[in-house]
Enzyme design. Sequence first.
Site, mmCIF file in Angstrom:
data_model
loop_
_atom_site.group_PDB
_atom_site.id
_atom_site.type_symbol
_atom_site.label_atom_id
_atom_site.label_comp_id
_atom_site.label_asym_id
_atom_site.label_seq_id
_atom_site.Cartn_x
_atom_site.Cartn_y
_atom_site.Cartn_z
ATOM 1 C CG HIS A 73 -42.878 15.334 20.707
ATOM 2 N ND1 HIS A 73 -43.748 14.634 21.507
ATOM 3 C CD2 HIS A 73 -42.729 16.548 21.273
ATOM 4 C CE1 HIS A 73 -44.120 15.411 22.513
ATOM 5 N NE2 HIS A 73 -43.509 16.577 22.408
ATOM 6 C CG ASP A 110 -38.498 23.429 21.451
ATOM 7 O OD1 ASP A 110 -39.018 24.408 21.991
ATOM 8 O OD2 ASP A 110 -38.393 22.320 22.009
#
Length: 448
Positions: free
Chosen positions: A325, A382
Amino acid sequence: MICQQIIRRFEEIEYPIKHMSKTAKLEIDGKSYSLPIIEGTEGECAVDIANLRNESGYITLDDGYGNTGSCQSGITFIDGEKGILRYRGVPIEELAETSTFIETAYLIIYGKLPTHAELRQFSGLLTENENLHEDMKYHFAGFPATAHPMAILSSMINASSCFYPGLMAGRNPARFDIQAARLISQVRTIAAFAHRKSRGLPIIYPKPTYKYTANFLHMMFSDVYQDYELKPEVVKALDLIFLLHADHEQNCSTATVRMVASSQANLFACAAAGVCALWGPLHGGANQAVIEMLQQIHDAGDNGSRFIAAAKDKNSGRRLMGFGHRVYKNYDPRAKIIKRACDQLLNSLHINDPLLDIAKHLEEAALRDPYFLERKLYPNVDFYSGIIMRAIGLPLEMFTVIFAIGRMPGWIANYKETMADPKGRISRPRQIYTGQTLNHYVPIDQRG
Ligand code: CMC
């Protein structure tokens, strides 16, 4: 009546900018420039370079905006090092435990948790606006059955602005509540219709007596003569997924929404642009890509080890999807919550999904591997969400659509904040030109 009451509540909450007494000094060609420092409410600091070009002729360059604050915002706070996420100051863990998607949407858009009366009004406005204009059905008919629902979603959200021209004015607080409610409510109707269209199934209309997430499942899965059986644990799990995706500060799609809003485009156009930005596999499309990756690993009979080796090899073109991320350099707090919810839902539905075992194995292996540890790559939102969506029976191509439905309150709040800023300017980054220098036009018959 409902609209009147809600409209009166539209006043901006002020987040004053704190200019610190210290400044940054920048030296270029022996000349010194003093740059103001701004501090946010959680102590994070920024060097304000707005006047740098005027004073020095220099701009700053930051590929991918990794170190650029594009705005000041009072909506969502993330501390990526500590793994903290808060909407309007409220920790994501508390919301996940006790709130609902709709209550959280209200919090994000209006800046405070609603009272009973406010929540009733907000829900009432969503119900009033849940039906699409009947003529929008003809647009669905024009898409091929193979169309990806994200393409349909962005097209239909944009098309909505044609059906509600009275709602298009950008800086019009009086219309904002209706625009926002229509978008939150109808994105779910459009998404379900897109799915039905792709399967050649008849459209199922929303039921005003159902709550938000139950209604979406009804429109997705009911038959014309038989309603889908709503299981509370399924409704709760999907509502949680919407809630966990509701905002995430200046990610690619939200920054896109703000960028489009800065030109004073209408809310539907801005949200449609957000859907397009979200679609890519490095952003919202990662939830679909994770399941495709897990399925490939499963089909290849690999336990994940070969895939991890490929993900570390820069020449393989592969990445461990659902990992890493830009902001989190720690476990994404949403991934922790989703992983727990995933175990709970699969247990309760008595589902044994081999992809969950592979995902857990991948996570364990990656979190022991120096490649991932050194780069601070952890599971993101996700990584496990797709396994929940599979268990619910949602088709793979709908996963990113689910993300978009969840993200709508965040996009709306960011649109509202952009529009309400009295000093707001059009977003217009600069560039460093690296093309040809002066290159005169050559007539076609003189070109070699
Ligand atoms: N697998 C393997 N290596 C990775 C991964 C990954 N998933 N993510 C980053 N790296 C490596 C990357 O190759 C680079 O290595 P090096 O320093 O040796 O060149 C280093 O880690 C830093 O990566 P980056 O690409 O500079 O990081 P970024 O901040 O630009 O990208 C990201 C962030 C999320 C796009 C990236 O981590 C990624 O592609 N992850 C997989 C896709 C994914 O799961 N996306 C969903 C993001 S969360 C939900 C959302 O916001 O939509």
